[in-house]
Design a protein around this motif. Sequence first.
Motif, PDB file in Angstrom:
ATOM      1  N   ALA A   1      -8.192   6.498  -4.286  1.00 41.88           N
ATOM      2  CA  ALA A   1      -7.661   6.800  -2.950  1.00 41.88           C
ATOM      3  C   ALA A   1      -8.179   8.145  -2.428  1.00 41.88           C
ATOM      4  O   ALA A   1      -7.491   8.853  -1.698  1.00 41.88           O
TER       5      ALA A   1
ATOM      6  N   TYR B   1      -1.633  13.934  -2.462  1.00 42.35           N
ATOM      7  CA  TYR B   1      -0.794  12.741  -2.313  1.00 42.35           C
ATOM      8  C   TYR B   1      -1.090  11.673  -3.364  1.00 42.35           C
ATOM      9  O   TYR B   1      -0.153  11.167  -4.004  1.00 42.35           O
TER      10      TYR B   1
ATOM     11  N   ASN C   1       1.859  10.441  -5.676  1.00 43.53           N
ATOM     12  CA  ASN C   1       2.285   9.047  -5.528  1.00 43.53           C
ATOM     13  C   ASN C   1       2.298   8.365  -6.898  1.00 43.53           C
ATOM     14  O   ASN C   1       3.233   7.664  -7.255  1.00 43.53           O
TER      15      ASN C   1
ATOM     16  N   ASN D   1       5.472   6.915  -8.886  1.00 43.47           N
ATOM     17  CA  ASN D   1       5.499   5.517  -9.333  1.00 43.47           C
ATOM     18  C   ASN D   1       5.791   5.410 -10.826  1.00 43.47           C
ATOM     19  O   ASN D   1       6.557   4.548 -11.257  1.00 43.47           O
TER      20      ASN D   1
ATOM     21  N   ARG E   1       6.859   9.945  -0.345  1.00 51.60           N
ATOM     22  CA  ARG E   1       6.523   8.705   0.376  1.00 51.60           C
ATOM     23  C   ARG E   1       6.580   8.867   1.877  1.00 51.60           C
ATOM     24  O   ARG E   1       6.055   8.034   2.603  1.00 51.60           O
TER      25      ARG E   1
ATOM     26  N   TYR F   1       0.128   8.385   4.379  1.00 50.78           N
ATOM     27  CA  TYR F   1      -1.191   8.897   3.980  1.00 50.78           C
ATOM     28  C   TYR F   1      -2.268   8.292   4.870  1.00 50.78           C
ATOM     29  O   TYR F   1      -3.136   8.999   5.392  1.00 50.78           O
TER      30      TYR F   1
HETATM   31  C1  LIG Z   1       1.108   4.739  -3.502  1.00 50.83           C
HETATM   32  O1  LIG Z   1       1.986   3.953  -4.285  1.00 50.83           O
HETATM   33  C2  LIG Z   1       2.175   2.648  -3.849  1.00 50.83           C
HETATM   34  C3  LIG Z   1       3.187   1.997  -4.748  1.00 50.83           C
HETATM   35  O2  LIG Z   1       4.438   2.556  -4.544  1.00 50.83           O
HETATM   36  C4  LIG Z   1       0.870   1.900  -3.860  1.00 50.83           C
HETATM   37  O3  LIG Z   1       1.059   0.573  -3.367  1.00 50.83           O
HETATM   38  C5  LIG Z   1      -0.121   2.620  -2.991  1.00 50.83           C
HETATM   39  O4  LIG Z   1      -1.381   2.004  -3.069  1.00 50.83           O
HETATM   40  C6  LIG Z   1      -0.255   4.066  -3.398  1.00 50.83           C
HETATM   41  N1  LIG Z   1      -1.083   4.751  -2.423  1.00 50.83           N
HETATM   42  C7  LIG Z   1      -2.077   5.547  -2.748  1.00 50.83           C
HETATM   43  C8  LIG Z   1      -2.875   6.111  -1.638  1.00 50.83           C
HETATM   44  O5  LIG Z   1      -2.319   5.889  -3.890  1.00 50.83           O
END
Ligand SMILES: *[C@@H]1O[C@H](CO)[C@@H](O)[C@H](O)[C@H]1NC(C)=O
Length: 521
Positions: A254, A366, A370, A374, A500, A512
């Motif tokens: 990402a 981020y 994230n 998770n 989030r 994001y």
């Molecule tokens: C952030 O976490 C979510 C799951 O909660 C996932 O679906 C998503 O792809 C993640 N986003 C990034 C940018 O890593």
Amino acid sequence: MLARNRFLLLVVVGGAALAIISLSLQFLNLIPITPILEERPFQAADGVVGGNLGKSRKRVFPVLQTQEPDPMAGASDYCNTPNRSEQAWEGHSPADYKLLSVQVMIRHGDRYPIYSIPKTKRPTIDCTLSSSRKPSHPLLNSFISHMGQGGRGHWEAPLSSVPRLPNHSACEMGELTQTGVVQHLRNGQVLQQAYRRHNLLPSSWSPPQVWVETTGKSRTLQSGLAFLYGLLPEFDWTKLTVRHQWSTLFCGSACDCPARNRYLEEEQRRQYRLRVSDTELERTYVEMARTLGMLTRQLRAANPIDSLLCHLCHGISFPCVSTGNGGTGGCLTMAQFAVIRRQQFDDEVDRKRVGLYRKYAILAMYPYLNRTANKMERVARANEAGRQPRAGGEEVFTLSSAHDVTVAPLLSALGLEDSRFPRFAARVVFELWKSPPATQGQPKKKAGKGERSKAKDGELFLRVLYNGEDVTFHTTFCRSHDRHAGHPLCPLKNFLSYVRRDMFKVVNATSYQEACYGPPV
Ligand SMILES: *[C@@H]1O[C@H](CO)[C@@H](O)[C@H](O)[C@H]1NC(C)=O
Ligand SMILES: *[C@@H]1O[C@H](CO)[C@@H](O)[C@H](O)[C@H]1NC(C)=O
Ligand SMILES: *[C@@H]1O[C@H](CO)[C@@H](O)[C@H](O)[C@H]1NC(C)=O
Ligand SMILES: *[C@@H]1O[C@H](CO)[C@@H](O)[C@H](O)[C@H]1NC(C)=O
């Protein structure tokens, strides 16, 4: 006007040569634009300058030109010389709380400079490991022999070809030193002691419970292994997989975020403007360049602060040159070092005031945050579902071995902007805790089978620690939490809604995606 034109020119040059860390980038004192870039050693110096901004600002601000912050005091914190015991608050909680998971991000330990000052002799440092050399550690010899069996571990490409120990009698550029190894053996051991009574990792841990990731540099890989060895001496190699993060931002898949790069470029312009307006700094560079007999911009490009810090950390006197060298000859001085640091201190203050770095940091970190969030949720869910006493099968312990350009934006994104700049072997720790079940000590309610009410299960809390200090209530998401009214800890949900949604407020967005690419059209 002239300054601005020079800047634009340099950005173009820098842009063309980004992948190889161009001289212009160093000249501009920049943060990497693309995540592949290596850390900025000048930032390292920022750490020394920054010190504890919150505490020292009052003292330093009004006397900018006349009284520098004490360069030795800042440098010794930055060097993190492993010669004293330190206070560590990891693993502390109210009684009966259960520790569910721990996620750690470290900066690599003490390293040899990445840059050298032309015309001067490079510092003489031995990068082989020997328990007869100081600083040493009781685990050093067994660590060395354990690393010899590293072939039994699993290594994500390209890590298998990275040396698992520093081993050059004259350090190579950027190589981890014995001091760096000892710093992380100590870090790991500190956490081993902190978590022992919480049974975080049973000796029979299974592979998914321990997650180790590192960038492809030998100093991060070796730092991570030393940390892990301190935490789990004689760990079973066959259970270990070491994962590779290609980006210093640990952003995985990402990493793409155009807005992040724009904030960074703006931040760089701010930094450049501040610097060229600093006449004392300019004079100092001119003076140093004259001593050494080189062009001022050549000297800047050589990032002298990186090398000078190494001299300080290893008790080596600053480099000298003779007059025959084309310059006036003489030695670089502590006064010059102090001026560069003073300017970097001003830069930290200005950076925080302007806020561009914070915006950059939010977008930069981020993906990592994230992922951290998770993981915590996964562990908590598994625990709730009653799988294994300790959420077996989930990642209970995560180690991310990183750089200053990872840890600095992490601190900023968490709202910990008054923290010290990440010293060698700095550590950021996230602990996930669960309070005892609400029904504890009371007669069991007559709940139907299979009914698991939330209230019964206890609540989830997060602690954040930086270099052993509990900074949870300095973070943006728990600063206003009233710990006396309800709980003495910070609810996990504060962190989750911050990561989030809420943290994107800083960049006027709600996600994001939106922050990186603009609002949907
Ligand atoms: C952030 O976490 C979510 C799951 O909660 C996932 O679906 C998503 O792809 C993640 N986003 C990034 C940018 O890593
Ligand atoms: C540790 O080393 C630093 C740097 O060499 C030195 O300034 C400090 O006094 C030492 N502390 C102790 C307790 O020996
Ligand atoms: C370090 O290098 C030397 C010389 O190449 C070698 O003999 C030695 O076994 C190496 N030590 C380790 C621990 O890798
Ligand atoms: C914030 O975003 C909204 C919607 O995208 C936009 O209308 C507004 O102008 C933005 N505000 C600022 C200060 O950028």
